[in-house]
Design a protein around this motif. Structure first.
Motif, PDB file in Angstrom:
ATOM      1  N   ALA A  32       0.836  -1.206   0.000  1.00 48.59           N
ATOM      2  CA  ALA A  32       0.000   0.000   0.000  1.00 48.59           C
ATOM      3  C   ALA A  32       0.868   1.252   0.000  1.00 48.59           C
ATOM      4  O   ALA A  32       0.584   2.221  -0.719  1.00 48.59           O
ATOM      5  N   THR A  33       1.920   1.244   0.799  1.00 53.67           N
ATOM      6  CA  THR A  33       2.819   2.396   0.867  1.00 53.67           C
ATOM      7  C   THR A  33       3.475   2.645  -0.482  1.00 53.67           C
ATOM      8  O   THR A  33       3.509   3.777  -0.972  1.00 53.67           O
ATOM      9  N   ALA A  34       3.982   1.594  -1.087  1.00 53.87           N
ATOM     10  CA  ALA A  34       4.651   1.728  -2.384  1.00 53.87           C
ATOM     11  C   ALA A  34       3.684   2.247  -3.450  1.00 53.87           C
ATOM     12  O   ALA A  34       4.008   3.191  -4.181  1.00 53.87           O
ATOM     13  N   LEU A  35       2.506   1.661  -3.524  1.00 53.70           N
ATOM     14  CA  LEU A  35       1.541   2.079  -4.549  1.00 53.70           C
ATOM     15  C   LEU A  35       1.080   3.512  -4.327  1.00 53.70           C
ATOM     16  O   LEU A  35       0.930   4.273  -5.289  1.00 53.70           O
ATOM     17  N   ASP A  36       0.890   3.904  -3.067  1.00 54.09           N
ATOM     18  CA  ASP A  36       0.503   5.286  -2.771  1.00 54.09           C
ATOM     19  C   ASP A  36       1.607   6.269  -3.180  1.00 54.09           C
ATOM     20  O   ASP A  36       1.330   7.405  -3.543  1.00 54.09           O
ATOM     21  N   ALA A  37       2.856   5.811  -3.099  1.00 54.17           N
ATOM     22  CA  ALA A  37       3.996   6.660  -3.470  1.00 54.17           C
ATOM     23  C   ALA A  37       4.293   6.611  -4.969  1.00 54.17           C
ATOM     24  O   ALA A  37       5.118   7.387  -5.460  1.00 54.17           O
ATOM     25  N   GLY A  38       3.653   5.692  -5.671  1.00 52.83           N
ATOM     26  CA  GLY A  38       3.897   5.585  -7.103  1.00 52.83           C
ATOM     27  C   GLY A  38       5.164   4.843  -7.464  1.00 52.83           C
ATOM     28  O   GLY A  38       5.751   5.072  -8.526  1.00 52.83           O
ATOM     29  N   VAL A  39       5.618   3.972  -6.565  1.00 54.17           N
ATOM     30  CA  VAL A  39       6.796   3.145  -6.839  1.00 54.17           C
ATOM     31  C   VAL A  39       6.392   1.683  -6.722  1.00 54.17           C
ATOM     32  O   VAL A  39       5.370   1.355  -6.116  1.00 54.17           O
ATOM     33  N   SER A  40       7.188   0.825  -7.278  1.00 56.31           N
ATOM     34  CA  SER A  40       6.855  -0.593  -7.189  1.00 56.31           C
ATOM     35  C   SER A  40       7.156  -1.110  -5.780  1.00 56.31           C
ATOM     36  O   SER A  40       8.083  -0.628  -5.114  1.00 56.31           O
ATOM     37  N   PRO A  55      18.848   5.543  -3.941  1.00 57.07           N
ATOM     38  CA  PRO A  55      17.619   5.664  -4.728  1.00 57.07           C
ATOM     39  C   PRO A  55      17.462   7.081  -5.273  1.00 57.07           C
ATOM     40  O   PRO A  55      18.050   8.034  -4.745  1.00 57.07           O
ATOM     41  N   ALA A  56      16.656   7.213  -6.311  1.00 58.48           N
ATOM     42  CA  ALA A  56      16.401   8.521  -6.902  1.00 58.48           C
ATOM     43  C   ALA A  56      15.736   9.441  -5.885  1.00 58.48           C
ATOM     44  O   ALA A  56      14.920   9.000  -5.069  1.00 58.48           O
ATOM     45  N   PHE A  57      16.090  10.714  -5.958  1.00 54.45           N
ATOM     46  CA  PHE A  57      15.510  11.693  -5.040  1.00 54.45           C
ATOM     47  C   PHE A  57      13.989  11.685  -5.127  1.00 54.45           C
ATOM     48  O   PHE A  57      13.302  11.729  -4.105  1.00 54.45           O
ATOM     49  N   SER A  58      13.457  11.611  -6.334  1.00 52.96           N
ATOM     50  CA  SER A  58      11.999  11.644  -6.500  1.00 52.96           C
ATOM     51  C   SER A  58      11.337  10.447  -5.819  1.00 52.96           C
ATOM     52  O   SER A  58      10.238  10.569  -5.274  1.00 52.96           O
ATOM     53  N   THR A  59      12.007   9.313  -5.807  1.00 59.31           N
ATOM     54  CA  THR A  59      11.477   8.125  -5.134  1.00 59.31           C
ATOM     55  C   THR A  59      11.452   8.335  -3.627  1.00 59.31           C
ATOM     56  O   THR A  59      10.450   8.067  -2.964  1.00 59.31           O
ATOM     57  N   VAL A  60      12.556   8.827  -3.090  1.00 56.76           N
ATOM     58  CA  VAL A  60      12.623   9.085  -1.652  1.00 56.76           C
ATOM     59  C   VAL A  60      11.588  10.134  -1.259  1.00 56.76           C
ATOM     60  O   VAL A  60      10.883   9.984  -0.257  1.00 56.76           O
ATOM     61  N   ALA A  61      11.458  11.183  -2.053  1.00 57.54           N
ATOM     62  CA  ALA A  61      10.496  12.241  -1.760  1.00 57.54           C
ATOM     63  C   ALA A  61       9.074  11.704  -1.776  1.00 57.54           C
ATOM     64  O   ALA A  61       8.257  12.056  -0.905  1.00 57.54           O
ATOM     65  N   ALA A  62       8.745  10.856  -2.738  1.00 59.10           N
ATOM     66  CA  ALA A  62       7.401  10.303  -2.826  1.00 59.10           C
ATOM     67  C   ALA A  62       7.076   9.413  -1.632  1.00 59.10           C
ATOM     68  O   ALA A  62       5.994   9.504  -1.039  1.00 59.10           O
ATOM     69  N   VAL A  63       8.014   8.564  -1.245  1.00 60.75           N
ATOM     70  CA  VAL A  63       7.797   7.683  -0.095  1.00 60.75           C
ATOM     71  C   VAL A  63       7.708   8.509   1.188  1.00 60.75           C
ATOM     72  O   VAL A  63       6.832   8.274   2.030  1.00 60.75           O
ATOM     73  N   ALA A  64       8.584   9.495   1.330  1.00 56.70           N
ATOM     74  CA  ALA A  64       8.555  10.361   2.518  1.00 56.70           C
ATOM     75  C   ALA A  64       7.220  11.088   2.614  1.00 56.70           C
ATOM     76  O   ALA A  64       6.644  11.200   3.707  1.00 56.70           O
ATOM     77  N   ARG A  65       6.705  11.563   1.491  1.00 56.05           N
ATOM     78  CA  ARG A  65       5.414  12.266   1.490  1.00 56.05           C
ATOM     79  C   ARG A  65       4.307  11.351   1.991  1.00 56.05           C
ATOM     80  O   ARG A  65       3.520  11.725   2.856  1.00 56.05           O
ATOM     81  N   VAL A  66       4.269  10.121   1.484  1.00 58.31           N
ATOM     82  CA  VAL A  66       3.243   9.161   1.885  1.00 58.31           C
ATOM     83  C   VAL A  66       3.349   8.841   3.378  1.00 58.31           C
ATOM     84  O   VAL A  66       2.337   8.675   4.062  1.00 58.31           O
TER      85      VAL A  66
END
Length: 100
Positions: A32-40, A55-66
């Motif tokens: 659920a966390t991954a899908l909400d962040a838009g990562v696999s 990891p890519a900054f955008s990936t870390v930022a997306a997970v951190a946001r979630v």
């Protein structure tokens, strides 16, 4: 393009990032966390386990946001020298206490 091997410091920072994200996720399901962040889910699993140390900054930022994490707080935590909290030293009369 040739990618240079990671330094030991980069590998350790990746492990710390993974541990921070895993701790912040708590009981929330990884998928659920991954899908909400838009990562696999596999990408998040690799980051949390430290297998993806940079990891890519955008990936870390997306997970951190979630997870509701501040990127400033993550940055600070990752660039502060690791405390020797895993090292237990015997202290007379307090064998279970951590000493720093």
């Amino acid at each position: 393009m040739v990618r240079l091997p990671l330094t030991p410091a980069e590998v350790e920072r990746g492990r710390r990032l993974g541990a921070l994200l895993r701790g912040a996720r708590g009981d929330r399901p990884l998928v659920a966390t991954a899908l909400d962040a838009g990562v696999s889910p596999e990408t998040l699993r690799k980051i949390e386990s430290g297998r993806v140390a940079t990891p890519a900054f955008s990936t870390v930022a997306a997970v951190a946001r979630v997870l509701g994490l501040s990127l400033d707080a993550l940055w600070t935590e990752l660039h502060t020298p690791a405390a020797p909290s895993d090292v237990r030293q015997p202290v007379e009369g307090a064998s279970d206490r951590l000493v720093s």
